[in-house]
Design an enzyme around this catalytic site. Structure first.
Site, PDB file in Angstrom:
ATOM      1  N   LYS A  69      21.157  87.023 -36.389  1.00 25.10           N
ATOM      2  CA  LYS A  69      21.913  85.769 -36.327  1.00 25.10           C
ATOM      3  C   LYS A  69      21.772  84.964 -37.608  1.00 25.10           C
ATOM      4  O   LYS A  69      22.762  84.486 -38.183  1.00 25.10           O
ATOM      5  CB  LYS A  69      21.430  84.942 -35.134  1.00 25.10           C
ATOM      6  CG  LYS A  69      21.951  83.500 -35.109  1.00 25.10           C
ATOM      7  CD  LYS A  69      21.345  82.733 -33.950  1.00 25.10           C
ATOM      8  CE  LYS A  69      21.845  81.291 -33.915  1.00 25.10           C
ATOM      9  NZ  LYS A  69      21.145  80.434 -34.893  1.00 25.10           N
ATOM     10  N   ASN A  70      20.548  84.765 -38.073  1.00 29.32           N
ATOM     11  CA  ASN A  70      20.332  83.904 -39.228  1.00 29.32           C
ATOM     12  C   ASN A  70      20.893  84.512 -40.515  1.00 29.32           C
ATOM     13  O   ASN A  70      21.276  83.779 -41.438  1.00 29.32           O
ATOM     14  CB  ASN A  70      18.841  83.593 -39.385  1.00 29.32           C
ATOM     15  CG  ASN A  70      18.340  82.676 -38.276  1.00 29.32           C
ATOM     16  OD1 ASN A  70      19.123  81.961 -37.647  1.00 29.32           O
ATOM     17  ND2 ASN A  70      17.040  82.694 -38.017  1.00 29.32           N
TER      18      ASN A  70
ATOM     19  N   ASP B  40      10.585  80.624 -35.521  1.00 26.64           N
ATOM     20  CA  ASP B  40      11.436  80.969 -34.387  1.00 26.64           C
ATOM     21  C   ASP B  40      10.726  81.818 -33.340  1.00 26.64           C
ATOM     22  O   ASP B  40      11.244  81.984 -32.223  1.00 26.64           O
ATOM     23  CB  ASP B  40      12.693  81.714 -34.862  1.00 26.64           C
ATOM     24  CG  ASP B  40      13.720  80.782 -35.476  1.00 26.64           C
ATOM     25  OD1 ASP B  40      13.588  79.559 -35.293  1.00 26.64           O
ATOM     26  OD2 ASP B  40      14.648  81.257 -36.143  1.00 26.64           O
TER      27      ASP B  40
ATOM     28  N   ASP C  15      20.491  73.191 -32.340  1.00 24.97           N
ATOM     29  CA  ASP C  15      19.357  72.964 -31.452  1.00 24.97           C
ATOM     30  C   ASP C  15      18.809  71.549 -31.571  1.00 24.97           C
ATOM     31  O   ASP C  15      18.780  70.968 -32.649  1.00 24.97           O
ATOM     32  CB  ASP C  15      18.216  73.938 -31.790  1.00 24.97           C
ATOM     33  CG  ASP C  15      18.524  75.346 -31.333  1.00 24.97           C
ATOM     34  OD1 ASP C  15      19.219  75.490 -30.320  1.00 24.97           O
ATOM     35  OD2 ASP C  15      18.063  76.291 -31.992  1.00 24.97           O
TER      36      ASP C  15
ATOM     37  N   ARG D 226      25.257  74.340 -36.389  1.00 29.60           N
ATOM     38  CA  ARG D 226      24.312  74.104 -37.479  1.00 29.60           C
ATOM     39  C   ARG D 226      24.685  74.905 -38.730  1.00 29.60           C
ATOM     40  O   ARG D 226      24.612  74.422 -39.854  1.00 29.60           O
ATOM     41  CB  ARG D 226      22.903  74.500 -37.015  1.00 29.60           C
ATOM     42  CG  ARG D 226      21.822  74.307 -38.062  1.00 29.60           C
ATOM     43  CD  ARG D 226      21.501  72.851 -38.270  1.00 29.60           C
ATOM     44  NE  ARG D 226      20.681  72.651 -39.455  1.00 29.60           N
ATOM     45  CZ  ARG D 226      20.347  71.460 -39.928  1.00 29.60           C
ATOM     46  NH1 ARG D 226      20.771  70.383 -39.326  1.00 29.60           N
ATOM     47  NH2 ARG D 226      19.596  71.339 -40.995  1.00 29.60           N
TER      48      ARG D 226
ATOM     49  N   MET E 148       7.004  72.904 -38.389  1.00 32.60           N
ATOM     50  CA  MET E 148       8.308  72.544 -38.929  1.00 32.60           C
ATOM     51  C   MET E 148       9.081  71.567 -38.052  1.00 32.60           C
ATOM     52  O   MET E 148       9.663  70.606 -38.547  1.00 32.60           O
ATOM     53  CB  MET E 148       9.147  73.814 -39.154  1.00 32.60           C
ATOM     54  CG  MET E 148      10.422  73.586 -39.933  1.00 32.60           C
ATOM     55  SD  MET E 148      11.262  75.127 -40.366  1.00 32.60           S
ATOM     56  CE  MET E 148      10.079  75.872 -41.479  1.00 32.60           C
TER      57      MET E 148
END
Length: 438
Positions: free
Chosen positions: A22-23, A320, A121, A97, A342
Site C-alpha cells: 500500500k505505502n 505500522d 487515519d 492521506r 511517532m
C-alpha cells in the site's frame, strides 16, 4: 457501515500471499504524473485508499486502463489542472492521506500543485512541513488558505539545491524527490528516508530517465533532467501485511506459510518477532510459521531488563506494526514495553483489548506495557469499532484468537489497507463473515 462477525478460537492452516505494498503504491501512482508517456504498474493492491487515488488521477485527466487483476497502465498526456481548483477535488483530495504526493510531480512538470488538507487515519498529528519546506527550498512559493485548509505551491522553474530534511519522512522524501528530478541543477537531500518503498520509487524514476544516486542511504543526490519517459514497474509485497500474518499465526497457534515475502526488504521485522518468541523460518522467499502449541516467550535484554519494542526510521522497526506486536504480546509469556514514538493516538485502541481480558498498562499516549497471559487466560469475545487501519487488523487478530463470537464495526478502515481480507482469511480456515449494517 460494514461489520465483521468473527468466531474465534479456531486454528488456521495453509498459505497466504501478501498483497502489493500500500505505502509503495501511493508513491508510485503519483509518479505517473511526471511523464506524458505510458507507465505500466503491476501488483497494485485492490484496496480503498489506492482505488481512491486511481480515481483522483483519472479525474485529473490521466488515462487509466486496467490490464488485468492488480495491473494498470497510466498515461498523463492531457492533464486538466483546473480540476485542482474544483470543489470535487477538495472533497476527493481531502479524503485521502496519499493525495499529498501528487503535489511534487505536478509542481515539477506543470509549475503548480494544490492540495486540500489530506485525510486518512485518526492516529495523531501528521505534519506536512517536510513536504512544503522541501518545495520552498527548490524555489517554489507557498500559500495556505486557512479558511478551507487549502495548500498551494507554484514555481516557474525549480532549482536544485542542498537541503537537510527536518525529519526522515517517507512521504516527504518521496514528494521532494519527485519534484527534484525535473529541477534545474543538482539537488542533495540529507536525512532522506530510505525505506524499501522509497528505494522502489527512486529505481523506477531512474528507469524513466532520472539521475538519482545514493539510493538506500540517507543522502540522495539528484541531477535534474528535462523530461522523463514511460516505464514498467512491479510493486513489492506489503511488509505490514506480512507482519500481520505472522502475528495472526502466533495468536491462533496456527501453522501458516506466507508466500513471496521479498526477504531482503523486510529489515528488522523477522528479528523483532523472534524477540517476542515467535519462530520465523525462511523457506526460499517464503516465511513459515510453525504452530506455537506451547506458546512463545518474550526475550529480555542481555542485562535482564524488560524488552522494549519501539519504532524508528528505516532500517528501524516500522511504526505500522507496533499495534500487531502489542496484540501478540497479550498472549506471550513475559512482558514488553511498546513505545510508539511517532503518533500520539495510535495506542488508544488498547481499551478494547483490556475489555477482552488483556493485561495492558497504558503509561501515556506513546507507551504501553503488556503482561502476557501465556495462553492461560484466553481473550474473550466482544463488540468493537475499528479506529484506523492498523488498529483494525490488530483487533481482528485478537478476535480470531478469542473465545466466542466478536463483532467489529467500521471495517471500512480495514478495507483501506487490506485486500479482500475476509475471503483470504476464510481460505485458511478463519470463521469470519461480512455484514452490511446500513
Amino acid at each position: 457501515m460494514g461489520t465483521f462477525k468473527i468466531e474465534g478460537g479456531h486454528r488456521l492452516q495453509g498459505s497466504i500471499k501478501p498483497q502489493g505494498a500500500k505505502n509503495e503504491a501511493l508513491q508510485i501512482l503519483c509518479a505517473v504524473l511526471l511523464t506524458p508517456e505510458t507507465v505500466t504498474i503491476h501488483n497494485i493492491p485492490d484496496i480503498v485508499d489506492v482505488n481512491k487515488l486511481i480515481n483522483l488521477l483519472s479525474n485529473l485527466g490521466v488515462k487509466v486502463d486496467q490490464l488485468g487483476p492488480n495491473s494498470y497502465s497510466f498515461k498523463a498526456d492531457n492533464i486538466n489542472l483546473n480540476y485542482l481548483e474544483s470543489e470535487q477535488f477538495k472533497i476527493e483530495g481531502g479524503s485521502l492521506r496519499g493525495s499529498i504526493m501528487i503535489v511534487g510531480p505536478l509542481l515539477a512538470r506543470f509549475g503548480r500543485g494544490y492540495i486540500p488538507k489530506p485525510g486518512g487515519d485518526k492516529i495523531g498529528r501528521r505534519r506536512l512541513d517536510t513536504h512544503f519546506e522541501g518545495f520552498i527550498n527548490l524555489g517554489a512559493s507557498f500559500r495556505y488558505n486557512r479558511e478551507d485548509h487549502f495548500y498551494g505551491v507554484e514555481a516557474e522553474k525549480l532549482k536544485g539545491t542542498y537541503m537537510l530534511l527536518d525529519e526522515a519522512s517517507v512521504t516527504g522524501t518521496a514528494n521532494v524527490v519527485m519534484a527534484a528530478v525535473l529541477a534545474e541543477g543538482t539537488t542533495t537531500i540529507y536525512n532522506a528516508a530510505c525505506e524499501p518503498y522509497l528505494q522502489q520509487l527512486c529505481k523506477m524514476l531512474n528507469r524513466m530517465g532520472a539521475k538519482i544516486s545514493g539510493i538506500g542511504s540517507n543522502m540522495l543526490v539528484i541531477e535534474g533532467v528535462d523530461s522523463l519517459k514511460g516505464t514498467e514497474h512491479t510493486m513489492l509485497p506489503d511488509m505490514i501485511e506480512i507482519g500481520s500474518w505472522i502475528g495472526l499465526a502466533a495468536m491462533t497457534k496456527s501453522e501458516l506459510t506466507i508466500k513471496g515475502v521479498s526477504w531482503d526488504d523486510l529489515g528488522q521485522i523477522p528479528n523483532v518477532f523472534r524477540k517476542l518468541g515467535i519462530t520465523v523460518e525462511q523457506q526460499g522467499d517464503d516465511i513459515h510459521i510453525p504452530a506455537h502449541t506451547d506458546g512463545y516467550q518474550i526475550q529480555k535484554f542481555i542485562d535482564g531488563s524488560i524488552l522494549t519494542v519501539a519504532d524508528a526510521p528505516w532500517p528501524g522497526f516500522t511504526p505500522d506494526l507496533l499495534s500487531i506486536v502489542l496484540v501478540i504480546a497479550t498472549q506471550a509469556k513475559g512482558e514488553v514495553l511498546i513505545h510508539q514514538k511517532m503518533f500520539e493516538s495510535r495506542l488508544f485502541f488498547v481499551d478494547k483489548l483490556i475489555d477482552m481480558g488483556a493485561k495492558i498498562i497504558l503509561c501515556d499516549p506513546h507507551r504501553a506495557t503488556v503482561i502476557g497471559h501465556n495462553f492461560k487466560s484466553q481473550l474473550k469475545a466482544t463488540t468493537m469499532t475499528s479506529p484506523d487501519i492498523r488498529a483494525g487488523i490488530s483487533l481482528l487478530i485478537a478476535a480470531l484468537s478469542a473465545k466466542g463470537t466478536s463483532t467489529i464495526h467500521n471495517i471500512e478502515q480495514i478495507d483501506r489497507g487490506y485486500e479482500n481480507i475476509e475471503q483470504r482469511l476464510r481460505s485458511i480456515g478463519a470463521r469470519i463473515q461480512r455484514l452490511d449494517t446500513n
